[in-house]
Motif scaffolding. Structure first.
Motif, PDB file in Angstrom:
ATOM      1  N   TYR A 533       0.868  -1.182   0.000  1.00 48.27           N
ATOM      2  CA  TYR A 533       0.000   0.000   0.000  1.00 48.27           C
ATOM      3  C   TYR A 533       0.896   1.220   0.000  1.00 48.27           C
ATOM      4  O   TYR A 533       1.916   1.256   0.708  1.00 48.27           O
ATOM      5  CB  TYR A 533      -0.896  -0.016   1.240  1.00 48.27           C
ATOM      6  N   GLY A 556      -5.851   5.330  -1.877  1.00 47.96           N
ATOM      7  CA  GLY A 556      -7.057   4.672  -2.336  1.00 47.96           C
ATOM      8  C   GLY A 556      -7.419   3.505  -1.443  1.00 47.96           C
ATOM      9  O   GLY A 556      -6.942   3.388  -0.312  1.00 47.96           O
ATOM     10  N   PRO A 557      -8.265   2.623  -1.943  1.00 47.10           N
ATOM     11  CA  PRO A 557      -8.661   1.452  -1.154  1.00 47.10           C
ATOM     12  C   PRO A 557      -7.441   0.588  -0.813  1.00 47.10           C
ATOM     13  O   PRO A 557      -6.498   0.476  -1.596  1.00 47.10           O
ATOM     14  CB  PRO A 557      -9.625   0.707  -2.087  1.00 47.10           C
ATOM     15  N   PHE A 558      -7.483   0.002   0.368  1.00 50.61           N
ATOM     16  CA  PHE A 558      -6.386  -0.870   0.814  1.00 50.61           C
ATOM     17  C   PHE A 558      -6.731  -2.313   0.440  1.00 50.61           C
ATOM     18  O   PHE A 558      -7.871  -2.749   0.600  1.00 50.61           O
ATOM     19  CB  PHE A 558      -6.209  -0.749   2.316  1.00 50.61           C
ATOM     20  N   ASP A 560      -3.155  -1.734  -2.237  1.00 48.14           N
ATOM     21  CA  ASP A 560      -2.905  -1.518  -3.670  1.00 48.14           C
ATOM     22  C   ASP A 560      -2.737  -2.848  -4.387  1.00 48.14           C
ATOM     23  O   ASP A 560      -3.143  -3.003  -5.534  1.00 48.14           O
ATOM     24  CB  ASP A 560      -1.632  -0.692  -3.867  1.00 48.14           C
ATOM     25  N   ALA A 606      -5.845  -9.263  -4.571  1.00 48.88           N
ATOM     26  CA  ALA A 606      -6.494  -7.951  -4.527  1.00 48.88           C
ATOM     27  C   ALA A 606      -5.693  -6.965  -5.356  1.00 48.88           C
ATOM     28  O   ALA A 606      -4.461  -7.021  -5.405  1.00 48.88           O
ATOM     29  CB  ALA A 606      -6.619  -7.444  -3.093  1.00 48.88           C
ATOM     30  N   ARG A 608      -5.942  -2.690  -6.031  1.00 47.68           N
ATOM     31  CA  ARG A 608      -6.615  -1.446  -5.658  1.00 47.68           C
ATOM     32  C   ARG A 608      -7.815  -1.720  -4.761  1.00 47.68           C
ATOM     33  O   ARG A 608      -8.877  -1.113  -4.892  1.00 47.68           O
ATOM     34  CB  ARG A 608      -7.029  -0.653  -6.897  1.00 47.68           C
ATOM     35  N   GLY A 609      -7.611  -2.656  -3.839  1.00 50.34           N
ATOM     36  CA  GLY A 609      -8.623  -2.959  -2.843  1.00 50.34           C
ATOM     37  C   GLY A 609      -9.704  -3.908  -3.284  1.00 50.34           C
ATOM     38  O   GLY A 609     -10.520  -4.328  -2.466  1.00 50.34           O
ATOM     39  N   ALA A 610      -9.725  -4.289  -4.556  1.00 48.72           N
ATOM     40  CA  ALA A 610     -10.794  -5.145  -5.071  1.00 48.72           C
ATOM     41  C   ALA A 610     -10.252  -6.536  -5.376  1.00 48.72           C
ATOM     42  O   ALA A 610      -9.118  -6.683  -5.858  1.00 48.72           O
ATOM     43  CB  ALA A 610     -11.400  -4.542  -6.335  1.00 48.72           C
TER      44      ALA A 610
END
Length: 618
Positions: A533, A556-558, A560, A606, A608-610
């Motif tokens: 991240y 951004g979302p955790f 990366d 994962a 970008r958090g997705a």
């Protein structure tokens, strides 16, 4: 530096290096004296003590096996000339020390009757007895079998002219030996048909090498070791120009294999921790797939630790340095009990950072906090069988290094007006930013079993389980992002790696008069996971004349990126060296084969958090 050694044992044995000596002796003191050096040799068999003396001082030592057989040395721990150290080692015996015009030492029995005071003649007479063994160290400079660096010549595989002359006169009948175990047996370096460099315990001490990162000084030519940016307990290791691209990634393998007592270490994280009690460090250049279980294209670095002695002994060293540095190292041998010998090693090293962080309450750059312990138990129920179990645990909670900006590349964005170039070493960072130690926890178990089946034939087993966790908190304080009005900077590189591995290696090691061979089988299983991240921690004002630290890192979302990987390797390997009865046994024919079956699979869990479906298998 304060160094203290207490040892009541008369059995402590060091593995030593033996090499070429010159002959032609005169009384000690008649020659120019070599400078005093630190000598640290406990009580041990006299032959081993004299060999260790050569190893630690760089002075050739010559002695007859018959003259020292059954004798024990007197312990020596002081700064002495080699000749004075030799005198102390032989104290209480009937031996005498002589010295030739080149500074080499000869240890022998007193002058024979009829030649009182004729020391030179007596030395020649002693050399004629039953084969004298010439000894020279592999310590300083490091033994280097195929290259020359720093103006130091490599070990010559051919006898020197003076030694050849002495041998022709019957003065020297022993072999020139620098003992290594690169081919899984103790053997003469000059008879080892591989490219290898060796650093012994004395060389490591005299050069101040306490961790792998200290080898950045170039102590071993062609070996390149530097700390990995952002992770002080991880290192980048290259050899002969083969350098891995970010070997900290769990899907990539190191280019150079790192071994401790033959146990392969699968990840470079954790390699920056302090070394414990190392007997010898061997560096083998080039692929070593026919000698080591895990194949590596660049080469192999094998660290051999000292074994338990079975006799009470304490080796303690403490030191202080600038930046409030404090170091304590201890090695304790306990008396043998119920056939088991125990050895405990410990290390503690702390030092404040030498680049200050202007942000109050945050760590400085280059801060060090390392400690570790290792316990080894050796069981030898019979002369032909031994088993050694060891457990080690270490922790490195040090901060990352500071990235200076000495100049800008053409076309690079300008620095903020508040910052300036740093062409000289700095003691204060350009900006105060959040920073905390990167923590590496490493621990492992290993079991070594050796069974001598027959004379010249041994079966060995090396079983090991290791696990590691490594965090990263790296903040370069604005060296990666150029200035933009009201723009962000202070990229915080956060990462976490967890890994565990199991390995098993079986070796059948045989030797005869003209044939030496190694047959091996290897199994390796590794599981690893990581995430990363990279938020920002500070922001410029509109003119770049000031900045503010954000209340919390912004990103951004955790995470990366996050991934898992699993690797499994099976291998059969073997190597044999045949010495035909020609050319005075100076010709060695070596051949080897390897079969490897590697599998590796993983997936990107994962991005970008997705969650992602991305995976790989090969």
């Amino acid at each position: 530096m304060i160094h203290e050694r207490k040892n009541d044992s008369r059995k402590l044995t060091f593995f030593v290096s033996i090499a070429l000596a010159l002959l032609g002796a005169g009384p000690v003191g008649a020659q120019a004296q070599s400078p005093a050096v630190i000598i640290d040799i406990p009580a041990m068999p006299m032959a081993s003590a004299l060999t260790e003396l050569a190893h630690e001082t760089g002075i050739n030592v010559l002695f007859s096996p018959d003259s020292v057989r059954g004798l024990q040395s007197t312990p020596v721990s002081a700064r002495l000339t080699p000749a004075d150290a030799a005198r102390r080692l032989i104290a209480g015996t009937q031996l005498v020390v002589l010295q030739d015009s080149a500074g080499a030492l000869i240890v022998r029995k007193p002058a024979v009757e009829g030649f009182p005071g004729d020391e030179a003649h007596a030395a020649s007479d002693a050399a004629d007895q039953a084969g004298a063994i010439p000894v020279v160290p592999a310590a300083a400079p490091p033994v280097n079998a195929d290259s020359q660096a720093g103006g130091q010549p490599p070990v010559d595989r051919q006898p020197a002219a003076s030694a050849a002359k002495a041998a022709s006169a019957g003065a020297v009948t022993g072999l020139e030996e620098v003992i290594v175990t690169a081919q899984k047996r103790e053997e003469n370096l000059q008879d080892t048909p591989i490219s290898i460099a060796v650093l012994g315990a004395g060389a490591l001490l005299n050069r101040g090498i306490t961790s792998l990162t200290d080898l950045v000084s170039g102590a071993v030519p062609s070996l390149h070791i530097v700390p990995f940016t952002g992770r002080s307990s991880a290192v980048t290791i290259g050899m002969r120009g083969i350098v891995p691209i970010d070997a900290t990634q769990i899907s990539r393998d190191p280019a150079v294999g790192i071994y401790v007592d033959g146990v392969y270490l699968g990840r470079v994280q954790g390699l920056g921790t302090e070394l414990l009690d190392i007997e010898r460090l061997e560096v083998l250049r080039g692929p070593q797939g026919t000698l080591f279980g895990r194949n590596a294209v660049g080469g192999a670095v094998n660290m051999i630790t000292k074994k338990p002695t079975g006799a009470l002994g304490l080796d303690l060293a403490a030191g202080v340095s600038n930046y409030d540095g404090r170091t304590v190292k201890g090695h304790v041998n306990l008396p043998e009990f119920a056939g088991i010998s125990l050895k405990i090693d410990g290390v503690w090293n702390e030092r404040n950072g030498w680049v200050d962080n202007p942000l109050a309450g945050q760590s400085d750059w280059f801060d060090i906090d390392r400690h570790g312990v290792r316990v080894a138990a050796l069981w030898e129920p019979a002369d032909n069988f031994s088993a050694q179990y060891s457990f080690d645990k270490s922790r490195d909670a040090s901060t990352s290094g500071y990235t200076q900006v000495p100049e800008l590349l053409p076309g690079a964005p300008p620095l903020a007006p508040i910052f300036s170039l740093e062409p000289e070493r700095v003691s204060r960072g350009r900006a105060g930013v959040p920073l905390e130690p990167s923590v590496g926890d490493v621990q492992g178990h290993d079991l070594h079993i050796t069974w001598d089946l027959l004379e010249g034939l041994s079966l060995r087993s090396i079983s090991a389980y290791r696990e590691m966790s490594q965090s990263q908190f790296d903040n370069a304080a604005g060296s990666f992002l150029g200035f933009r009005p009201n723009g962000f900077f202070g990229r915080y590189s956060l990462a976490d790696v967890r890994q565990h591995q199991f390995s098993e290696e079986l070796q059948l090691v045989g030797s005869s008069e003209r044939l030496n061979y190694v047959l091996g089988a290897f199994y390796f299983d590794e599981d690893a996971a990581d995430n990363a991240y990279a938020p920002v921690t500070a922001r410029f004002n509109a003119t770049g004349t000031a900045y503010t630290v954000l209340p919390a890192p912004l990103g951004g979302p955790f995470p990366d990126r996050a991934s898992v990987a699993h690797a499994k390797s099976r291998a059969l390997f073997g190597q044999a060296t045949w010495t035909p009865p020609v050319l005075g046994d100076r010709l060695h024919l070596t051949g080897g084969l390897r079969w490897t079956h590697d599998t590796k699979d993983g997936r990107l869990t994962a991005l970008r958090g997705a969650p992602t479906p991305l995976a790989f298998t090969f």
